[in-house]
Design a protein around this motif. Structure first.
Motif, PDB file in Angstrom:
ATOM      1  N   TRP A 147       0.831  -1.202   0.000  1.00 37.19           N
ATOM      2  CA  TRP A 147       0.000   0.000   0.000  1.00 37.19           C
ATOM      3  C   TRP A 147       0.868   1.256   0.000  1.00 37.19           C
ATOM      4  O   TRP A 147       0.573   2.223  -0.699  1.00 37.19           O
ATOM      5  CB  TRP A 147      -0.926  -0.020   1.201  1.00 37.19           C
ATOM      6  N   SER A 175       2.515   1.637  -3.433  1.00 39.11           N
ATOM      7  CA  SER A 175       1.598   1.322  -4.532  1.00 39.11           C
ATOM      8  C   SER A 175       1.920   2.130  -5.787  1.00 39.11           C
ATOM      9  O   SER A 175       1.881   1.601  -6.908  1.00 39.11           O
ATOM     10  CB  SER A 175       0.153   1.584  -4.094  1.00 39.11           C
ATOM     11  N   LEU A 182     -12.411   0.355  -9.271  1.00 33.89           N
ATOM     12  CA  LEU A 182     -11.669   0.070  -8.046  1.00 33.89           C
ATOM     13  C   LEU A 182     -10.271   0.683  -8.077  1.00 33.89           C
ATOM     14  O   LEU A 182      -9.878   1.424  -7.160  1.00 33.89           O
ATOM     15  CB  LEU A 182     -11.586  -1.443  -7.833  1.00 33.89           C
ATOM     16  N   PHE A 183      -9.513   0.390  -9.133  1.00 26.80           N
ATOM     17  CA  PHE A 183      -8.141   0.901  -9.222  1.00 26.80           C
ATOM     18  C   PHE A 183      -8.126   2.413  -9.423  1.00 26.80           C
ATOM     19  O   PHE A 183      -7.215   3.090  -8.934  1.00 26.80           O
ATOM     20  CB  PHE A 183      -7.398   0.214 -10.364  1.00 26.80           C
ATOM     21  N   GLY A 201     -10.354   4.514  -8.176  1.00 19.03           N
ATOM     22  CA  GLY A 201     -10.631   5.114  -6.884  1.00 19.03           C
ATOM     23  C   GLY A 201      -9.472   5.003  -5.917  1.00 19.03           C
ATOM     24  O   GLY A 201      -9.247   5.891  -5.087  1.00 19.03           O
ATOM     25  N   LEU A 202      -8.696   3.921  -6.022  1.00 20.95           N
ATOM     26  CA  LEU A 202      -7.583   3.727  -5.101  1.00 20.95           C
ATOM     27  C   LEU A 202      -6.320   4.462  -5.524  1.00 20.95           C
ATOM     28  O   LEU A 202      -5.623   5.059  -4.689  1.00 20.95           O
ATOM     29  CB  LEU A 202      -7.279   2.225  -4.963  1.00 20.95           C
ATOM     30  N   PHE A 203      -6.011   4.430  -6.823  1.00 26.61           N
ATOM     31  CA  PHE A 203      -4.699   4.903  -7.277  1.00 26.61           C
ATOM     32  C   PHE A 203      -4.769   6.014  -8.314  1.00 26.61           C
ATOM     33  O   PHE A 203      -3.736   6.403  -8.860  1.00 26.61           O
ATOM     34  CB  PHE A 203      -3.895   3.731  -7.855  1.00 26.61           C
ATOM     35  N   GLY A 255      -3.879   4.020 -11.949  1.00 30.81           N
ATOM     36  CA  GLY A 255      -4.596   2.783 -11.693  1.00 30.81           C
ATOM     37  C   GLY A 255      -5.702   2.528 -12.694  1.00 30.81           C
ATOM     38  O   GLY A 255      -5.944   1.391 -13.102  1.00 30.81           O
TER      39      GLY A 255
END
Length: 359
Positions: free
Chosen positions: A42, A45, A315-316, A318-320, A324
């Protein structure tokens, strides 16, 4: 005088010779290592995504060198150099010949989108879809603010040049000597698992090459086709819309939606007939890409379900963030290959145990 010591001593936490203690220590070490790995993944990342992006870029360069090898019987290094020079020449040509005119069209595109969005909201207010003047004003302000943020993000995109440069440099290193890094990773594995690792690595490379080849082909078809058809229909900023459509085609599903909204808004800014032409152009280009190019590539690479890709992008993304979002499709393809190979290895091991007689 009686002996006060207990008849049976039990091992304590400091006694490592007991099997129970060793087993519990091993479990604690495994959980601690797993937690540390998740924390490091994390924390690092962004760095990991840059490395994955470099692998994807290297796969594109390697695919171009392999394709060029079918017509030029020269060494791989020379073919890779020709591919790199071709990419560099295309970028220089695009910036030199089209950069000035397209840069001037960005402000025009932003103004057109704002104007058409305001008209669309006003129409929704008239027909009753959007009720309340205050609500209408809030939506308009939020829309304009969002577009302003997008414009500012595009304007500050030059801040990501360092990450892009790192991806390019790492990708070049990976593409020049892929076997060197492959042997380096295999060296850290047990001898019994190296053959399967080489097979899995080859399948991963082939999957990435085919996936990126289809992606580049789709980008070219959508970009050139959108530009040509919009120019024929008299849609303004056809060159800019073609470039944006081609670039957004790298992002399946989401990119098509964004480019479609831009094309339709600009088309209807010139009238109903031009707007309908823009809608037709978008449909034709997307049908050609979705029903011809994508199935052709999927037959030779990993066939990914659209819902799976879209979910991974959300998903990616929103995270990265944007990195992402751009790498969600290749990451899902690589994970699918790894899971398939792991399942095949487990099946082979189970079959071997059944066929091997017990000692």
């Amino acid at each position: 005088m009686t002996d006060a010591r207990p008849r049976a001593e039990t091992p304590g936490p400091s006694d490592h010779s007991d099997p129970t203690t060793r087993r519990e220590l091993l479990r604690a070490a495994v959980w601690l290592g797993l937690g540390s790995a998740i924390f490091l993944a994390w924390t690092l990342s962004e760095t990991l995504l840059l490395i994955i992006g470099a692998l994807v870029f290297a796969a594109m360069l390697d695919g171009g060198a392999r394709l060029l090898g079918r017509i030029l019987p020269i060494g791989r290094g020379w073919r890779l150099l020709i591919v790199c020079l071709g990419v560099l020449g295309f970028l220089v040509w695009t910036v030199y010949f089209a950069g000035a005119s397209i840069a001037g069209q960005f402000d025009m595109l932003r103004a057109t989108i704002l104007q058409q969005s305001t008209r669309l909201l006003a129409w929704g207010h008239q027909v009753g879809i959007i009720t309340g003047g205050d609500q209408f004003n809030r939506i308009a302000q939020q829309l304009m603010g969002s577009i302003g943020k997008v414009t500012s993000a595009v304007g500050t995109a030059f801040g990501a040049l360092s990450s892009l440069a790192m991806i390019v440099v790492l990708g070049l290193f990976f593409a020049v000597e892929p076997r060197l890094y492959e042997r380096g990773v295999a060296w850290m594995l047990p001898m019994a698992k190296r053959d399967r690792f080489y097979d899995t690595s080859a399948k991963l490379g082939r999957t990435l090459r085919m996936l990126m080849a289809g992606r580049l082909l789709g980008m070219a078809v959508e970009g050139v086709g959108t530009w040509a058809l919009l120019a024929i229909g008299g849609v303004p900023m056809a060159g800019l819309l073609g470039i944006l459509t081609g670039l957004l085609a790298f992002l399946p599903n989401i990119g098509a939606i964004v480019s479609g909204v831009l094309i339709v808004l600009v088309g209807f800014s010139q009238g109903v007939e031009t707007g309908l032409w823009a809608v037709g152009v978008y449909c034709v280009v997307q049908i050609l890409d979705g029903y011809v190019i994508v199935p052709m590539v999927a037959r030779r690479s990993v066939d990914l379900a659209p819902a799976l890709v879209l979910g991974a992008q959300l998903l990616f993304g929103g995270l990265f963030g944007i990195i992402g979002l751009a790498l969600a499709d290749p990451i899902v393809a690589m994970l699918k290959v790894l899971l398939e190979e792991r399942s095949r290895a487990s099946a082979d091991t189970a079959r071997h145990d059944l066929l091997t007689p017990a000692g």
